[in-house]
Design a protein around this motif. Structure first.
Motif, PDB file in Angstrom:
ATOM      1  N   UNK A  35      53.104  37.120  41.122  1.00 27.32           N
ATOM      2  CA  UNK A  35      52.749  38.490  40.779  1.00 27.32           C
ATOM      3  C   UNK A  35      51.306  38.562  40.287  1.00 27.32           C
ATOM      4  N   UNK A  36      50.926  37.583  39.454  1.00 26.07           N
ATOM      5  CA  UNK A  36      49.551  37.554  38.938  1.00 26.07           C
ATOM      6  C   UNK A  36      48.549  37.382  40.078  1.00 26.07           C
ATOM      7  N   UNK A  37      48.860  36.455  41.009  1.00 22.08           N
ATOM      8  CA  UNK A  37      47.974  36.234  42.156  1.00 22.08           C
ATOM      9  C   UNK A  37      47.877  37.486  43.025  1.00 22.08           C
ATOM     10  N   UNK A  38      49.023  38.150  43.204  1.00 19.91           N
ATOM     11  CA  UNK A  38      49.047  39.353  44.020  1.00 19.91           C
ATOM     12  C   UNK A  38      48.193  40.454  43.403  1.00 19.91           C
ATOM     13  N   UNK A  39      48.343  40.643  42.081  1.00 19.42           N
ATOM     14  CA  UNK A  39      47.569  41.674  41.399  1.00 19.42           C
ATOM     15  C   UNK A  39      46.077  41.363  41.426  1.00 19.42           C
ATOM     16  N   UNK A  40      45.753  40.081  41.235  1.00 24.77           N
ATOM     17  CA  UNK A  40      44.341  39.684  41.285  1.00 24.77           C
ATOM     18  C   UNK A  40      43.758  39.900  42.673  1.00 24.77           C
ATOM     19  N   UNK A  41      44.562  39.551  43.710  1.00 16.16           N
ATOM     20  CA  UNK A  41      44.094  39.728  45.091  1.00 16.16           C
ATOM     21  C   UNK A  41      43.904  41.204  45.405  1.00 16.16           C
ATOM     22  N   UNK A  42      44.853  42.036  44.961  1.00 12.81           N
ATOM     23  CA  UNK A  42      44.742  43.477  45.206  1.00 12.81           C
ATOM     24  C   UNK A  42      43.541  44.062  44.481  1.00 12.81           C
ATOM     25  N   UNK A  43      43.281  43.550  43.284  1.00 13.02           N
ATOM     26  CA  UNK A  43      42.118  44.037  42.540  1.00 13.02           C
ATOM     27  C   UNK A  43      40.825  43.628  43.236  1.00 13.02           C
ATOM     28  N   UNK A  44      40.786  42.390  43.765  1.00 11.67           N
ATOM     29  CA  UNK A  44      39.608  41.951  44.512  1.00 11.67           C
ATOM     30  C   UNK A  44      39.362  42.854  45.720  1.00 11.67           C
ATOM     31  N   UNK A  45      40.455  43.175  46.425  1.00 18.02           N
ATOM     32  CA  UNK A  45      40.331  44.044  47.588  1.00 18.02           C
ATOM     33  C   UNK A  45      39.819  45.428  47.193  1.00 18.02           C
ATOM     34  N   UNK A  46      40.368  45.957  46.083  1.00 20.01           N
ATOM     35  CA  UNK A  46      39.934  47.278  45.626  1.00 20.01           C
ATOM     36  C   UNK A  46      38.460  47.287  45.282  1.00 20.01           C
ATOM     37  N   UNK A  47      38.012  46.236  44.591  1.00 17.71           N
ATOM     38  CA  UNK A  47      36.606  46.172  44.208  1.00 17.71           C
ATOM     39  C   UNK A  47      35.702  46.080  45.434  1.00 17.71           C
ATOM     40  N   UNK A  48      36.121  45.275  46.415  1.00 18.86           N
ATOM     41  CA  UNK A  48      35.312  45.120  47.622  1.00 18.86           C
ATOM     42  C   UNK A  48      35.294  46.413  48.434  1.00 18.86           C
ATOM     43  N   UNK A  49      36.460  47.059  48.571  1.00 19.93           N
ATOM     44  CA  UNK A  49      36.528  48.321  49.312  1.00 19.93           C
ATOM     45  C   UNK A  49      35.687  49.395  48.626  1.00 19.93           C
ATOM     46  N   UNK A  50      35.733  49.420  47.297  1.00 17.75           N
ATOM     47  CA  UNK A  50      34.923  50.380  46.557  1.00 17.75           C
ATOM     48  C   UNK A  50      33.440  50.132  46.807  1.00 17.75           C
ATOM     49  N   UNK A  51      33.074  48.869  46.832  1.00 19.55           N
ATOM     50  CA  UNK A  51      31.675  48.503  47.087  1.00 19.55           C
ATOM     51  C   UNK A  51      31.251  48.930  48.490  1.00 19.55           C
ATOM     52  N   UNK A  52      32.128  48.736  49.484  1.00 22.35           N
ATOM     53  CA  UNK A  52      31.809  49.108  50.860  1.00 22.35           C
ATOM     54  C   UNK A  52      31.649  50.618  51.015  1.00 22.35           C
TER      55      UNK A  52
END
Length: 505
Positions: free
Chosen positions: A132-149
């Motif tokens: 769950x922790x890995x999943x949340x961290x991965x989703x947060x990474x994706x959100x940050x990258x998508x926001x940046x794009x």
């Protein structure tokens, strides 16, 4: 699944435990043994067990010493200790280091299995928590990258990427037309880079995006990265990819992202099987100065018709390439280029369709022009159609250049046809081509052309046309010149010929 290492200097105990306990019931897939502390240290480094069952008193390195050394490099491993009654006080010291269980020898299997039940529950909870922790961290990474794009370089995004500690930022975009393929490839890439903190994988606007600190990309040339991706994930669907230049500040990423977007938007004009970069060169270099444009479309079309009728495949290929380059200069869009080529080939087929009915079978191939993914593939497809046209309209005389010239004269006598034009397009010297024609026909090229024109003018003179109109229709711009030629070959003037034929009727 979990792993266990049993450490005991008594072979009957360590081998007995390894063989008698139903380890698979406790989600334990691998059980290994060691007879002393030194061997246990080596096996721990290779196996990285979830549980170690350790005898307290062993020759050489004791169980307590072993646990102390293991704890320094692996604080997460669980211990169950084995001890005799004589070592009870000794064992209490081991318990103070934190162990999951304490078993007295001789070992009662049920007691060990009770501990394993508890450990199984603990391991499952820890595993679920990590996932769950890995999943949340991965989703947060994706959100940050998508926001940046999307261009949102706010404080939260900036802080997130600052904490990553990356020295460079680089983006790889992979575009796929199939949504299912896109989702599958995303999961494969995430699994491949799961343990790599220098890579983030997400999807953005129907594209796969791999963000990296540069190590994955900087160590390889774009063509090597392309081959690596092909080996890792053989694509069942066509794909295009673009790699940004590396930048040191995240604020620069939206800019290089737009450059990559432009490359992918124009992928039609680049070679296939490559990763596009800012250094990639399109097949046609678009020039802004329209004064540098080549010949008119009408001139090129006329020349193309000549070459098709003469059966010169290389010349046809060259002209198609020139026309494509010209169209790209005028309107560099995929839609426009495809539309022009469809119109070109359709026009050519319609020109000869009345004489060669088989050409109607090519119309289906003409529609396939729309499906070609790149300009290079389009040119190959178009040229294959034109080769079929050439084979249809010139089956009998394909190897005889003079017969091709005669055929050409008879079809185009009314246009501005010249020996110089034929010599240029056929890549022959003008004098050689003229001599070749005279040796075969007994007449000079211009003489033969004049006679064909005059014969056709006779038919027109019997229609309700003025003499100057007849002259224009057979290719003579000057009516006086037509008069002189007609009288030379017929013996009387055009007007006299018309009167004579009227009387004969």
């Amino acid at each position: 699944m979990f792993k266990v290492l049993i450490v005991d200097d008594e072979p009957t105990i360590r081998e007995g435990l390894a063989a008698l306990i139903p380890w698979e019931e406790y989600m334990i897939s691998q059980v290994e043994t060691a007879e002393n502390g030194v061997e246990a240290l080596h096996k721990h480094e290779r196996l990285v067990p979830d549980l170690m069952i350790v005898d307290i008193k062993m020759p050489g390195m004791t169980g307590i010493e072993l646990m102390e050394r293991i704890r320094k490099r692996d604080p997460s491993v669980d211990f169950i200790i084995l001890s005799g009654y004589a070592e009870f006080e000794y064992a209490k010291r081991a318990i103070s280091f934190g162990v999951e269980g304490y078993l007295l020898k001789p070992i009662v299997e049920e007691e060990l299995m009770d501990y394993l039940d508890k450990l199984k529950l603990k391991w499952e909870q820890e595993r679920d928590y990590r996932q769950m922790k890995d999943k949340l961290e991965a989703e947060n990474k994706e959100r940050m990258l998508e926001s940046l794009l999307r261009g949102n370089v706010d404080a939260q995004v900036t802080e997130f990427f600052r904490k990553l500690g990356w020295s460079h930022y680089r983006l790889l975009f992979i575009t796929l037309d199939n949504d299912l393929e896109l989702a599958n490839r995303k999961q494969q890439l995430k699994a491949y880079f799961k343990k790599d903190d220098s890579v983030i994988v997400c999807t953005h606007q129907r594209r796969l995006v791999i963000a990296s600190n540069g190590q994955f990309f900087l160590s390889h040339q774009p063509n090597v990265i392309y081959e690596k991706l092909q080996r890792m994930f053989p694509m069942s669907e066509p794909f295009a990819a673009a790699l940004t230049d590396p930048v040191e500040r995240i604020e620069e990423l939206p800019t290089v992202y737009q450059i990559a977007e432009q490359l992918l938007a124009n992928k039609f004009f680049y070679d296939e099987q490559q990763i596009l970069t800012s250094q990639s060169k399109p097949i046609f270099l678009v020039k802004g100065n329209k004064k540098e444009q080549g010949k008119s479309s009408e001139t090129q079309m006329e020349k193309l018709i000549y070459m098709i009728e003469l059966g010169d495949q290389q010349a046809v290929k060259d002209i198609c390439l020139e026309m494509g380059e010209q169209w790209t200069h005028e309107n560099p869009t995929e839609e426009s280029i495809k539309k022009n080529y469809i119109h070109l080939v359709s026009t050519l087929i319609n020109k000869w369709m009345s004489d060669y009915k088989e050409l109607t079978n090519l119309m289906e191939k003409v529609m396939e022009i729309e499906k070609q993914p790149t300009i290079d593939r389009l040119l190959i497809h178009v040229n294959s159609i034109l080769v079929e046209i050439m084979e249809q309209i010139d089956r009998e005389d394909s190897d005889l250049i003079v017969k091709k010239m005669i055929h050409l004269i008879e079809r185009h006598y009314h246009s501005n046809i010249k020996l110089d034009t034929l010599a240029e397009t056929l890549h022959y010297h003008r004098g050689y081509l003229g001599q070749l024609f005279k040796d075969s026909t007994g007449q000079y090229f211009n003489t033969y052309l004049d006679k064909v024109r005059i014969e056709n003018s006779k038919k027109l003179l019997l229609q309700d046309l003025k003499v100057y109109q007849v002259a224009e229709r057979i290719g003579y711009a000057n009516v006086d010149y037509f008069h002189s030629k007609f009288k030379k070959y017929v013996g009387i003037s055009p007007s006299e010929y018309r009167k004579k034929k009227a009387i004969e009727k």
